[in-house]
Design an enzyme around this catalytic site. Structure first.
Site, short mmCIF file in Angstrom:
data_model
loop_
_atom_site.label_atom_id
_atom_site.label_comp_id
_atom_site.label_asym_id
_atom_site.label_seq_id
_atom_site.Cartn_x
_atom_site.Cartn_y
_atom_site.Cartn_z
N TYR A 1 5.15 6.41 -52.67
CA TYR A 1 5.73 6.75 -51.38
C TYR A 1 4.65 7.05 -50.35
O TYR A 1 3.62 7.61 -50.65
CB TYR A 1 6.75 7.89 -51.48
CG TYR A 1 6.26 9.17 -52.11
CD1 TYR A 1 5.88 10.25 -51.33
CD2 TYR A 1 6.23 9.30 -53.49
CE1 TYR A 1 5.47 11.43 -51.91
CE2 TYR A 1 5.82 10.49 -54.09
CZ TYR A 1 5.43 11.54 -53.29
OH TYR A 1 5.02 12.72 -53.87
N HIS B 1 13.89 15.91 -50.24
CA HIS B 1 13.84 14.67 -51.02
C HIS B 1 13.61 14.98 -52.50
O HIS B 1 12.89 15.91 -52.85
CB HIS B 1 12.71 13.78 -50.50
CG HIS B 1 12.48 12.58 -51.36
ND1 HIS B 1 11.42 12.49 -52.23
CD2 HIS B 1 13.18 11.44 -51.48
CE1 HIS B 1 11.48 11.33 -52.86
NE2 HIS B 1 12.55 10.67 -52.42
N ARG C 1 12.47 15.35 -60.06
CA ARG C 1 11.43 15.90 -59.19
C ARG C 1 12.10 16.20 -57.85
O ARG C 1 12.60 15.30 -57.20
CB ARG C 1 10.28 14.90 -59.02
CG ARG C 1 9.53 14.62 -60.33
CD ARG C 1 8.42 13.61 -60.11
NE ARG C 1 7.76 13.25 -61.35
CZ ARG C 1 6.61 13.77 -61.78
NH1 ARG C 1 6.00 14.70 -61.08
NH2 ARG C 1 6.08 13.36 -62.91
N ARG D 1 4.79 -18.91 -60.19
CA ARG D 1 3.76 -17.92 -60.50
C ARG D 1 4.32 -16.51 -60.64
O ARG D 1 3.75 -15.67 -61.32
CB ARG D 1 2.69 -17.90 -59.40
CG ARG D 1 1.97 -19.21 -59.21
CD ARG D 1 1.20 -19.21 -57.91
NE ARG D 1 2.12 -19.07 -56.78
CZ ARG D 1 1.74 -18.84 -55.52
NH1 ARG D 1 0.47 -18.70 -55.23
NH2 ARG D 1 2.64 -18.75 -54.57
N GLN E 1 -0.85 8.78 -45.73
CA GLN E 1 -1.19 8.96 -47.14
C GLN E 1 -0.19 8.22 -48.00
O GLN E 1 1.00 8.15 -47.68
CB GLN E 1 -1.15 10.46 -47.46
CG GLN E 1 -1.57 10.86 -48.84
CD GLN E 1 -1.60 12.38 -48.98
OE1 GLN E 1 -2.09 13.08 -48.11
NE2 GLN E 1 -1.09 12.87 -50.08
N ASP E 2 -0.67 7.64 -49.11
CA ASP E 2 0.19 7.04 -50.13
C ASP E 2 0.09 7.90 -51.38
O ASP E 2 -1.00 8.27 -51.80
CB ASP E 2 -0.27 5.61 -50.47
CG ASP E 2 0.13 4.59 -49.42
OD1 ASP E 2 0.75 4.97 -48.41
OD2 ASP E 2 -0.18 3.41 -49.61
N ASN E 3 1.25 8.19 -51.99
CA ASN E 3 1.30 8.99 -53.21
C ASN E 3 1.90 8.17 -54.35
O ASN E 3 2.76 7.32 -54.11
CB ASN E 3 2.15 10.25 -53.01
CG ASN E 3 1.51 11.21 -52.03
OD1 ASN E 3 0.31 11.17 -51.80
ND2 ASN E 3 2.32 12.07 -51.45
N HIS F 1 12.29 18.54 -52.53
CA HIS F 1 11.10 19.03 -51.85
C HIS F 1 11.08 18.65 -50.37
O HIS F 1 11.65 17.63 -49.98
CB HIS F 1 9.82 18.44 -52.48
CG HIS F 1 9.70 18.70 -53.94
ND1 HIS F 1 9.12 17.80 -54.80
CD2 HIS F 1 10.07 19.76 -54.71
CE1 HIS F 1 9.12 18.30 -56.03
NE2 HIS F 1 9.70 19.48 -56.00
N GLU G 1 6.66 -8.28 -48.97
CA GLU G 1 6.02 -7.37 -48.02
C GLU G 1 6.74 -6.04 -48.14
O GLU G 1 7.92 -5.94 -47.82
CB GLU G 1 6.17 -7.96 -46.61
CG GLU G 1 5.46 -7.20 -45.54
CD GLU G 1 5.61 -7.89 -44.20
OE1 GLU G 1 4.67 -8.57 -43.77
OE2 GLU G 1 6.71 -7.78 -43.62
N ASP H 1 10.02 23.53 -60.02
CA ASP H 1 11.32 23.02 -59.57
C ASP H 1 12.47 23.81 -60.17
O ASP H 1 13.51 24.00 -59.53
CB ASP H 1 11.46 21.53 -59.91
CG ASP H 1 10.62 20.65 -58.99
OD1 ASP H 1 10.01 21.18 -58.04
OD2 ASP H 1 10.57 19.43 -59.22
N LYS I 1 9.11 10.14 -45.33
CA LYS I 1 8.65 9.43 -46.53
C LYS I 1 9.29 8.05 -46.58
O LYS I 1 10.47 7.88 -46.24
CB LYS I 1 9.05 10.19 -47.80
CG LYS I 1 8.43 11.57 -47.91
CD LYS I 1 8.91 12.29 -49.15
CE LYS I 1 8.28 13.68 -49.24
NZ LYS I 1 8.77 14.42 -50.42
#
Length: 196
Positions: free
Chosen positions: A132, A119, A59, A23, A46-48, A62, A28, A170, A72
């Site tokens: 992340y 990061h 990017r 399939r 939080q998930d971004n 930061h 995980e 940036d 993160k």
């Protein structure tokens, strides 16, 4: 799930187990109990999701200053990136050093970047999606950064001879040498000892 220290021990390279059949596959991507033995005690809040159309998009670098410093857990769900973590803990034996890892939808690898590190990432393919988890809410007044191309950091972003595609924000970030002592190694060590 395997977690391995990188060249900077606090930054972890994580490889989820992937189970395949006719399939497709299942993996995980996060397990608190699997990461706790490696000192990851982050309570993710939080998930971004970040999407970049162009290869060569950069990017970063930061971070958020205390009291909203963020750890993160980074993975790439489409395409591929060069993920980068820079140690910005004053007094650390690896202050100014960095870790890089290729994260892709294909290899499913992840990088855990603790607080006290800047990061960023560069996209190695077009139409790249990065997911992340963070353990502190976004606080724009505490948001900070460092120029990605600072020669003192000497990060190879794997851009070849092409210029980086950057946001104006940036592009205008300060150099590493202009960074005030936001994090100190001694303070971060005391925090991690309290958590263990």
């Amino acid at each position: 799930m395997k977690a391995m220290p990188t060249e900077i021990a606090e930054v972890l390279h994580i490889v989820p187990a992937c189970h395949q059949d006719a399939r497709g596959h299942f993996a995980e991507t996060y397990s608190r109990s699997a990461l706790e033995p490696f000192g990851v005690a982050a309570d993710f809040v939080q998930d971004n999701l970040s999407f970049s159309r162009r290869q060569g998009t950069v990017r970063g670098l930061h971070f958020q200053a205390p009291p909203y410093a963020q750890a993160k857990l980074v993975r790439c769900s489409s395409g591929s990136i060069l993920d980068v973590a820079v140690d910005i803990r004053y007094g650390s034996p690896t202050f100014g050093a960095h870790v890089t890892r290729v994260l892709s939808a294909q290899n499913m690898h992840q990088l855990f970047v603790p607080a006290g590190f800047a990061h960023g990432f560069s996209t190695l393919s077009p139409n790249t999606e990065v997911l992340y988890k963070i353990d502190a809410n976004y606080a724009p007044q505490y948001e900070r950064g460092i120029r990605f191309d600072d020669p003192d950091l000497a990060i190879d972003w794997q851009l070849g001879n092409d210029p980086a595609f950057l946001s104006d924000r940036d592009r205008d970030l300060p150099k590493f040498t202009a960074l005030p002592p936001v994090f100190t190694f001694a303070d971060m060590t005391e925090v991690s000892e309290c958590l263990s």
